[in-house]
Design a protein around this motif. Structure first.
Motif, PDB file in Angstrom:
ATOM      1  N   ASN A 140       0.829  -1.215   0.000  1.00 27.89           N
ATOM      2  CA  ASN A 140       0.000   0.000   0.000  1.00 27.89           C
ATOM      3  C   ASN A 140       0.863   1.265   0.000  1.00 27.89           C
ATOM      4  OD1 ASN A 140      -2.878  -1.234   0.632  1.00 27.89           O
ATOM      5  ND2 ASN A 140      -1.429  -2.219   2.026  1.00 27.89           N
ATOM      6  N   PRO A 141       1.717   1.436  -0.996  1.00 22.15           N
ATOM      7  CA  PRO A 141       2.613   2.604  -1.007  1.00 22.15           C
ATOM      8  C   PRO A 141       1.872   3.928  -1.192  1.00 22.15           C
ATOM      9  CG  PRO A 141       2.734   1.451  -3.100  1.00 22.15           C
ATOM     10  CD  PRO A 141       1.915   0.579  -2.179  1.00 22.15           C
ATOM     11  N   HIS A 142       0.601   3.856  -1.621  1.00 21.64           N
ATOM     12  CA  HIS A 142      -0.192   5.080  -1.791  1.00 21.64           C
ATOM     13  C   HIS A 142      -0.768   5.576  -0.472  1.00 21.64           C
ATOM     14  CE1 HIS A 142      -2.985   1.781  -1.697  1.00 21.64           C
ATOM     15  NE2 HIS A 142      -4.031   2.580  -1.696  1.00 21.64           N
ATOM     16  N   LEU A 143      -0.711   4.707   0.578  1.00 21.49           N
ATOM     17  CA  LEU A 143      -1.284   5.058   1.872  1.00 21.49           C
ATOM     18  C   LEU A 143      -0.276   5.058   3.010  1.00 21.49           C
ATOM     19  CD1 LEU A 143      -4.601   2.949   1.823  1.00 21.49           C
ATOM     20  CD2 LEU A 143      -4.382   5.418   1.451  1.00 21.49           C
ATOM     21  N   ILE A 186       6.042   6.494   4.227  1.00 23.05           N
ATOM     22  CA  ILE A 186       6.537   7.220   3.063  1.00 23.05           C
ATOM     23  C   ILE A 186       6.106   8.682   3.158  1.00 23.05           C
ATOM     24  CG2 ILE A 186       6.465   7.416   0.551  1.00 23.05           C
ATOM     25  CD1 ILE A 186       5.841   4.448   0.417  1.00 23.05           C
ATOM     26  N   PRO A 187       7.048   9.612   3.240  1.00 21.95           N
ATOM     27  CA  PRO A 187       6.673  11.035   3.269  1.00 21.95           C
ATOM     28  C   PRO A 187       5.854  11.406   2.037  1.00 21.95           C
ATOM     29  CG  PRO A 187       8.998  10.725   3.817  1.00 21.95           C
ATOM     30  CD  PRO A 187       8.499   9.415   3.320  1.00 21.95           C
ATOM     31  N   SER A 188       4.877  12.267   2.215  1.00 27.31           N
ATOM     32  CA  SER A 188       3.976  12.615   1.120  1.00 27.31           C
ATOM     33  C   SER A 188       4.720  13.177  -0.081  1.00 27.31           C
ATOM     34  CB  SER A 188       2.917  13.613   1.602  1.00 27.31           C
ATOM     35  OG  SER A 188       3.542  14.776   2.141  1.00 27.31           O
ATOM     36  N   ASP A 189       5.798  13.939   0.158  1.00 28.09           N
ATOM     37  CA  ASP A 189       6.524  14.534  -0.951  1.00 28.09           C
ATOM     38  C   ASP A 189       7.454  13.544  -1.653  1.00 28.09           C
ATOM     39  OD1 ASP A 189       8.190  14.299   1.195  1.00 28.09           O
ATOM     40  OD2 ASP A 189       9.175  16.236   0.926  1.00 28.09           O
ATOM     41  N   SER A 190       7.592  12.319  -1.082  1.00 24.42           N
ATOM     42  CA  SER A 190       8.430  11.288  -1.691  1.00 24.42           C
ATOM     43  C   SER A 190       7.620  10.173  -2.326  1.00 24.42           C
ATOM     44  CB  SER A 190       9.375  10.679  -0.641  1.00 24.42           C
ATOM     45  OG  SER A 190      10.197  11.657  -0.060  1.00 24.42           O
ATOM     46  N   ARG A 191       6.313  10.192  -2.159  1.00 22.44           N
ATOM     47  CA  ARG A 191       5.456   9.101  -2.616  1.00 22.44           C
ATOM     48  C   ARG A 191       5.545   8.925  -4.132  1.00 22.44           C
ATOM     49  NH1 ARG A 191       1.953   7.040   0.858  1.00 22.44           N
ATOM     50  NH2 ARG A 191       1.780   8.982   2.046  1.00 22.44           N
ATOM     51  N   LEU A 192       5.742   7.673  -4.562  1.00 26.78           N
ATOM     52  CA  LEU A 192       5.834   7.359  -5.987  1.00 26.78           C
ATOM     53  C   LEU A 192       4.521   6.839  -6.558  1.00 26.78           C
ATOM     54  CD1 LEU A 192       9.298   5.524  -5.978  1.00 26.78           C
ATOM     55  CD2 LEU A 192       8.848   7.879  -6.647  1.00 26.78           C
ATOM     56  N   THR A 193       3.723   6.196  -5.702  1.00 28.04           N
ATOM     57  CA  THR A 193       2.461   5.612  -6.141  1.00 28.04           C
ATOM     58  C   THR A 193       1.309   6.436  -5.603  1.00 28.04           C
ATOM     59  OG1 THR A 193       3.458   3.400  -6.152  1.00 28.04           O
ATOM     60  CG2 THR A 193       1.044   3.519  -6.132  1.00 28.04           C
ATOM     61  N   ILE A 194       0.481   6.927  -6.489  1.00 30.47           N
ATOM     62  CA  ILE A 194      -0.647   7.777  -6.123  1.00 30.47           C
ATOM     63  C   ILE A 194      -1.950   7.108  -6.559  1.00 30.47           C
ATOM     64  CG2 ILE A 194      -1.669  10.074  -6.309  1.00 30.47           C
ATOM     65  CD1 ILE A 194       1.093  10.082  -5.043  1.00 30.47           C
ATOM     66  N   SER A 195      -2.933   7.102  -5.678  1.00 37.95           N
ATOM     67  CA  SER A 195      -4.248   6.549  -6.023  1.00 37.95           C
ATOM     68  C   SER A 195      -5.067   7.612  -6.754  1.00 37.95           C
ATOM     69  CB  SER A 195      -4.983   6.105  -4.757  1.00 37.95           C
ATOM     70  OG  SER A 195      -6.278   5.636  -5.085  1.00 37.95           O
ATOM     71  N   THR A 196      -5.645   7.224  -7.889  1.00 39.22           N
ATOM     72  CA  THR A 196      -6.455   8.161  -8.678  1.00 39.22           C
ATOM     73  C   THR A 196      -7.931   7.790  -8.671  1.00 39.22           C
ATOM     74  OG1 THR A 196      -6.023   6.860 -10.687  1.00 39.22           O
ATOM     75  CG2 THR A 196      -4.526   8.690 -10.206  1.00 39.22           C
ATOM     76  N   GLN A 197      -8.261   6.697  -7.970  1.00 40.45           N
ATOM     77  CA  GLN A 197      -9.659   6.247  -7.926  1.00 40.45           C
ATOM     78  C   GLN A 197     -10.081   6.014  -6.480  1.00 40.45           C
ATOM     79  OE1 GLN A 197      -9.602   2.744 -10.427  1.00 40.45           O
ATOM     80  NE2 GLN A 197     -10.018   3.940 -12.269  1.00 40.45           N
ATOM     81  N   ARG A 198     -11.395   5.975  -6.265  1.00 36.41           N
ATOM     82  CA  ARG A 198     -11.944   5.756  -4.928  1.00 36.41           C
ATOM     83  C   ARG A 198     -12.820   4.515  -4.904  1.00 36.41           C
ATOM     84  NH1 ARG A 198      -9.936   9.119  -0.729  1.00 36.41           N
ATOM     85  NH2 ARG A 198      -9.046  10.939  -1.790  1.00 36.41           N
ATOM     86  N   LYS A 199     -12.840   3.870  -3.736  1.00 41.37           N
ATOM     87  CA  LYS A 199     -13.762   2.753  -3.530  1.00 41.37           C
ATOM     88  C   LYS A 199     -15.150   3.289  -3.251  1.00 41.37           C
ATOM     89  CE  LYS A 199     -10.181  -0.119  -1.343  1.00 41.37           C
ATOM     90  NZ  LYS A 199      -9.820  -0.875  -0.112  1.00 41.37           N
ATOM     91  N   ALA A 200     -16.108   2.389  -3.147  1.00 41.20           N
ATOM     92  CA  ALA A 200     -17.482   2.800  -2.869  1.00 41.20           C
ATOM     93  C   ALA A 200     -17.598   3.496  -1.519  1.00 41.20           C
ATOM     94  CB  ALA A 200     -18.405   1.582  -2.920  1.00 41.20           C
ATOM     95  N   ASN A 201     -16.717   3.121  -0.587  1.00 36.50           N
ATOM     96  CA  ASN A 201     -16.757   3.740   0.739  1.00 36.50           C
ATOM     97  C   ASN A 201     -15.960   5.047   0.808  1.00 36.50           C
ATOM     98  OD1 ASN A 201     -14.131   2.839   0.649  1.00 36.50           O
ATOM     99  ND2 ASN A 201     -14.320   1.398   2.365  1.00 36.50           N
ATOM    100  N   GLY A 202     -15.430   5.469  -0.317  1.00 37.00           N
ATOM    101  CA  GLY A 202     -14.707   6.722  -0.364  1.00 37.00           C
ATOM    102  C   GLY A 202     -13.220   6.615  -0.125  1.00 37.00           C
ATOM    103  N   GLN A 203     -12.737   5.440   0.262  1.00 33.89           N
ATOM    104  CA  GLN A 203     -11.312   5.252   0.517  1.00 33.89           C
ATOM    105  C   GLN A 203     -10.546   5.131  -0.796  1.00 33.89           C
ATOM    106  OE1 GLN A 203      -9.826   5.312   3.598  1.00 33.89           O
ATOM    107  NE2 GLN A 203     -11.873   5.967   4.250  1.00 33.89           N
ATOM    108  N   PRO A 204      -9.285   5.553  -0.822  1.00 37.51           N
ATOM    109  CA  PRO A 204      -8.477   5.446  -2.046  1.00 37.51           C
ATOM    110  C   PRO A 204      -8.352   3.995  -2.498  1.00 37.51           C
ATOM    111  CG  PRO A 204      -7.416   6.876  -0.440  1.00 37.51           C
ATOM    112  CD  PRO A 204      -8.547   6.206   0.275  1.00 37.51           C
ATOM    113  N   ARG A 205      -8.515   3.773  -3.792  1.00 39.40           N
ATOM    114  CA  ARG A 205      -8.382   2.432  -4.340  1.00 39.40           C
ATOM    115  C   ARG A 205      -6.903   2.130  -4.588  1.00 39.40           C
ATOM    116  NH1 ARG A 205     -11.947  -0.925  -6.540  1.00 39.40           N
ATOM    117  NH2 ARG A 205     -13.532   0.715  -6.591  1.00 39.40           N
ATOM    118  N   ARG A 206      -6.493   0.918  -4.259  1.00 40.32           N
ATOM    119  CA  ARG A 206      -5.096   0.541  -4.435  1.00 40.32           C
ATOM    120  C   ARG A 206      -4.762   0.475  -5.928  1.00 40.32           C
ATOM    121  NH1 ARG A 206      -3.870  -5.074  -2.008  1.00 40.32           N
ATOM    122  NH2 ARG A 206      -4.218  -3.914  -0.064  1.00 40.32           N
TER     123      ARG A 206
END
Length: 343
Positions: free
Chosen positions: A84-87, A91-111
């Protein structure tokens, strides 16, 4: 709830699994026993994971892993962060390489979907973030194309790994040619200077274990070190601290012993830590910012010592009576037979 104190495990790993049928199918997991876990994923033993149970994707292979975790919990933290490198808060936010661009039905970021490149880039990132950068970890590769992908990423990464982090390859094939070795030496990352080649030329002909089957699954590699520690402390032969030169009182405080076979140098744990932190470790960071030593020189024998080895012996001595008895049982039985013979 009571906290169970256990010794540093002989082996605990976070591994990368790949389908040999469909290379794009990848899985990340953790285990103290890679060969057994691979058998489970391939349906040859009970266990495994639902995501690896499809017959159309079997057999699976372990193409790489990170070893040296000081506990199961530590390995699980790294596994979760790699999955879960997007969450991951590691991993510091400014160093994150993997970003989630979609959401689950519950509103949480999709892996986001995984690829070999994304996994390797996040392994590189996790090995240098503050949470894991000074852990006694080792990186292993068992497939040439995966190692090549790692080298490609290292050549373009903005930051290097610490020079003391070992990167080991074991492909079970012929060693790299001189030309290939020369090409590898062009990069300046830790991967280049720390690679150890352990590749049997003909696995079937020599029947020499390689890959995950050559990994040490128990404490046998440090048996002599453990036996030395037992002898020194059981017979109260600690002497003076090799760092501060003050007398060591047996049974009082926590003491560590040099890991070199011919040296019985003992020191206060705090003294060893301070000594190794102030030593030149080649990490490129100020020792005042660190609390976990990596390695250094023994003040008595001047041989290299690694903090991880010392902690493994220390925790076995203090917390692993059963493990020590199992490890040294052959030696003790021989001693018992000799004693009876003398009587």
């Amino acid at each position: 709830m009571a906290i169970q104190s256990k010794p540093v495990p002989a082996l605990y790993t976070v591994y990368i699994l790949r389908s040999t049928v469909r290379h794009a199918s990848l899985y990340i997991g953790s285990t103290p026993h890679p060969p057994r876990r691979l058998s489970q994923h391939n349906g040859l033993a009970r266990g495994g994971a639902a995501r690896t149970s499809r017959p159309s994707l079997r057999p699976w292979e372990m193409v790489g892993l990170v070893s040296g975790f000081p506990s199961m919990v530590a390995a699980l933290k790294f596994e979760w962060a790699l999955t879960n490198p997007h969450l991951s808060v590691h991993i510091p936010s400014d160093s994150r390489l993997t970003i989630s661009t979609q959401r689950k039905a519950n509103g949480q970021p999709r892996r986001p979907s995984k690829s070999l490149s994304s996994i390797l880039s996040n392994v590189h990132l996790l090995l240098r973030v503050p949470s894991f950068a000074r852990w006694p970890l080792k990186l292993h590769f068992f497939a040439p194309d995966v190692y090549a992908a790692w080298k490609k990423w290292c050549a373009t990464a903005k930051e290097d790994l610490r020079p003391t982090l070992p990167v080991v390859t074991d492909f079970g094939t012929k060693p790299l040619s001189d030309t290939e070795n020369a090409a590898d030496s062009g990069s300046t990352t830790a991967s280049d200077s720390e690679v150890e080649m352990t590749q049997p030329e003909d696995q079937e002909a020599t029947a020499t274990p390689w890959g995950i089957h050559a990994l040490p699954l128990d404490y046998e590699p440090i048996k002599e070190y453990v036996a030395k520690g037992q002898a020194v402390f059981e017979f109260e032969q600690e002497g003076d601290c090799v760092v501060c030169q003050q007398p060591i009182t047996s049974g009082e405080g926590i003491h560590a012993i040099c890991s070199n076979n011919t040296c019985e140098g003992v020191g206060h744990l705090s003294c060893w830590s301070r000594h190794l932190l102030t030593a030149s470790e080649g990490t490129g960071t100020s020792s005042s910012d660190n609390i976990i030593p990596i390695q250094g020189e023994c003040p008595k024998c001047h041989g290299e010592v690694k903090w991880s080895d010392m902690m493994k012996e220390l925790t076995l001595r203090l917390r692993g009576r059963k493990e020590v008895e199992k490890l040294l049982k052959t030696k003790r039985r021989k001693g018992a037979v000799a004693a009876k013979t003398r009587v």
